[in-house]
Design a protein around this motif. Sequence first.
Motif, PDB file in Angstrom:
ATOM      1  N   ARG A 118       0.840  -1.189   0.000  1.00  0.00           N
ATOM      2  CA  ARG A 118       0.000   0.000   0.000  1.00  0.00           C
ATOM      3  C   ARG A 118       0.880   1.247   0.000  1.00  0.00           C
ATOM      4  O   ARG A 118       1.674   1.465   0.904  1.00  0.00           O
ATOM      5  CB  ARG A 118      -0.905  -0.013   1.243  1.00  0.00           C
ATOM      6  N   ASP A 119       0.734   2.064  -1.029  1.00  0.00           N
ATOM      7  CA  ASP A 119       1.537   3.275  -1.128  1.00  0.00           C
ATOM      8  C   ASP A 119       0.731   4.371  -1.805  1.00  0.00           C
ATOM      9  O   ASP A 119      -0.462   4.220  -2.053  1.00  0.00           O
ATOM     10  CB  ASP A 119       2.851   3.004  -1.878  1.00  0.00           C
ATOM     11  N   ASN A 120       1.381   5.458  -2.113  1.00  0.00           N
ATOM     12  CA  ASN A 120       0.701   6.614  -2.691  1.00  0.00           C
ATOM     13  C   ASN A 120       0.846   6.675  -4.210  1.00  0.00           C
ATOM     14  O   ASN A 120       0.648   7.725  -4.819  1.00  0.00           O
ATOM     15  CB  ASN A 120       1.261   7.901  -2.056  1.00  0.00           C
ATOM     16  N   ALA A 121       1.179   5.542  -4.812  1.00  0.00           N
ATOM     17  CA  ALA A 121       1.440   5.535  -6.252  1.00  0.00           C
ATOM     18  C   ALA A 121       0.173   5.432  -7.102  1.00  0.00           C
ATOM     19  O   ALA A 121       0.226   5.599  -8.316  1.00  0.00           O
ATOM     20  CB  ALA A 121       2.376   4.376  -6.601  1.00  0.00           C
ATOM     21  N   TYR A 122      -0.964   5.160  -6.486  1.00  0.00           N
ATOM     22  CA  TYR A 122      -2.203   5.037  -7.261  1.00  0.00           C
ATOM     23  C   TYR A 122      -2.599   6.403  -7.836  1.00  0.00           C
ATOM     24  O   TYR A 122      -2.172   7.453  -7.358  1.00  0.00           O
ATOM     25  CB  TYR A 122      -3.325   4.469  -6.393  1.00  0.00           C
ATOM     26  N   LYS A 123      -3.441   6.379  -8.855  1.00  0.00           N
ATOM     27  CA  LYS A 123      -3.855   7.612  -9.527  1.00  0.00           C
ATOM     28  C   LYS A 123      -5.373   7.758  -9.507  1.00  0.00           C
ATOM     29  O   LYS A 123      -6.102   6.764  -9.461  1.00  0.00           O
ATOM     30  CB  LYS A 123      -3.352   7.625 -10.974  1.00  0.00           C
ATOM     31  N   VAL A 124      -5.837   8.994  -9.556  1.00  0.00           N
ATOM     32  CA  VAL A 124      -7.266   9.293  -9.670  1.00  0.00           C
ATOM     33  C   VAL A 124      -7.457  10.094 -10.957  1.00  0.00           C
ATOM     34  O   VAL A 124      -7.059  11.255 -11.049  1.00  0.00           O
ATOM     35  CB  VAL A 124      -7.785  10.101  -8.465  1.00  0.00           C
ATOM     36  N   SER A 125      -8.020   9.457 -11.965  1.00  0.00           N
ATOM     37  CA  SER A 125      -8.217  10.109 -13.256  1.00  0.00           C
ATOM     38  C   SER A 125      -9.666  10.577 -13.401  1.00  0.00           C
ATOM     39  O   SER A 125     -10.511  10.298 -12.546  1.00  0.00           O
ATOM     40  CB  SER A 125      -7.867   9.141 -14.391  1.00  0.00           C
ATOM     41  N   THR A 126      -9.949  11.281 -14.483  1.00  0.00           N
ATOM     42  CA  THR A 126     -11.267  11.884 -14.694  1.00  0.00           C
ATOM     43  C   THR A 126     -11.966  11.268 -15.901  1.00  0.00           C
ATOM     44  O   THR A 126     -11.385  11.165 -16.977  1.00  0.00           O
ATOM     45  CB  THR A 126     -11.137  13.402 -14.913  1.00  0.00           C
ATOM     46  N   LYS A 127     -13.205  10.868 -15.700  1.00  0.00           N
ATOM     47  CA  LYS A 127     -14.073  10.424 -16.789  1.00  0.00           C
ATOM     48  C   LYS A 127     -15.160  11.477 -16.979  1.00  0.00           C
ATOM     49  O   LYS A 127     -15.704  12.001 -16.006  1.00  0.00           O
ATOM     50  CB  LYS A 127     -14.717   9.075 -16.465  1.00  0.00           C
ATOM     51  N   LYS A 128     -15.492  11.790 -18.236  1.00  0.00           N
ATOM     52  CA  LYS A 128     -16.473  12.831 -18.517  1.00  0.00           C
ATOM     53  C   LYS A 128     -17.635  12.298 -19.348  1.00  0.00           C
ATOM     54  O   LYS A 128     -17.491  11.349 -20.108  1.00  0.00           O
ATOM     55  CB  LYS A 128     -15.810  13.998 -19.268  1.00  0.00           C
ATOM     56  N   TYR A 129     -18.773  12.950 -19.141  1.00  0.00           N
ATOM     57  CA  TYR A 129     -19.968  12.584 -19.912  1.00  0.00           C
ATOM     58  C   TYR A 129     -20.753  13.846 -20.241  1.00  0.00           C
ATOM     59  O   TYR A 129     -20.921  14.733 -19.394  1.00  0.00           O
ATOM     60  CB  TYR A 129     -20.858  11.630 -19.120  1.00  0.00           C
ATOM     61  N   THR A 130     -21.250  13.935 -21.474  1.00  0.00           N
ATOM     62  CA  THR A 130     -22.133  15.020 -21.895  1.00  0.00           C
ATOM     63  C   THR A 130     -23.265  14.428 -22.711  1.00  0.00           C
ATOM     64  O   THR A 130     -23.026  13.656 -23.649  1.00  0.00           O
ATOM     65  CB  THR A 130     -21.379  16.065 -22.746  1.00  0.00           C
TER      66      THR A 130
END
Length: 329
Positions: free
Chosen positions: A122-134
């Motif tokens: 367990r570390d801080n290497a994970y990412k939070v990306s963005t998904k968009k919808y219109t």
Amino acid sequence: MMKQADWKKAAALLLCAALTVPFAACGKDKKQKDTSVADAAQTAKAGNDDTAETVATQKGGKTTWYTRADDGADDDVTMTTTTTTATTKKKTTTKKTTTTTAKTTKTAKTTTTTTAAASAKRDNAYKVSTKKYTSDDGNIKYSYPQITGLYDEDMQNFYNKLFQNDLKAAVDDIGKGTLTMTFDVKRKTKDQLSIVFYGGVFYDGAAHPYGYAYAYNIDLATGETFVPSEQVSMDKAADAILADKWTLVGHANGVSKSNIVDYFSQFDEEALKDTITESKVISVKRDDKGEYSVKGQTACRSYLDTDGEPVLILEVNHALGDYAEVKLA
């Protein structure tokens, strides 16, 4: 004009659907066999060896001797069985119990190793990306987070699906109205993840749109959510707000802190405490089988900032932006 309670209801409806998708996260622990000897057996010392103990039981003319040898280590105990008959005195040794004991010891060591490996991973290497919808007509515009690289894939998949379902539920509820939604990652460490969703909804026929904010705070060690405002005494929080001992972290454009101070001054201590207290908050729980479930029906109105300090999302009237993010001094 729609009352403030109506927009609160509308905001709560955004979180009411498709929130109970379980995911299996962990395997079941293996049951261990009981290698103890019956309490009624007779016990005698074996020779001069203080670390050995023999227990004799008789049945059908045969005597079975169970010998337990302890080498002093907590996790290494060897048990052997010797069977003799009254006529031949022939000894027969079986290793059934010894095999079971060795298997138990190995399982315990494997579990410890696995837990240590997961903690180290367990570390801080994970990412939070963005998904968009219109939507095709442009009335629905939203973005939502998706986590990648998390040490626990089941946890990652569960929350990714949960975030997506939140927005689908909101779209189903809005009908012919309009909806906008964005998010902001407030705290991201190997142990905690706080994400705040900011939305605006305009129901068909309403006088004006309503803004709202809610948060998901995830304990990455357990996979469960937590409520940062529970770290704060509501009595002390109410006193601090009335005494102007707080910082305005987030607010609507053009709204000053003095405007919000005037708004809070309309409350007495007890009324303000009731206003900022969170109850029936939506929470994610994980059972001993590693499966997730969602409970509660009210959006969480607090989060952790980059310093790990609680920030309260307080409701205000529409003229002030519908909500204000407040950090106590």
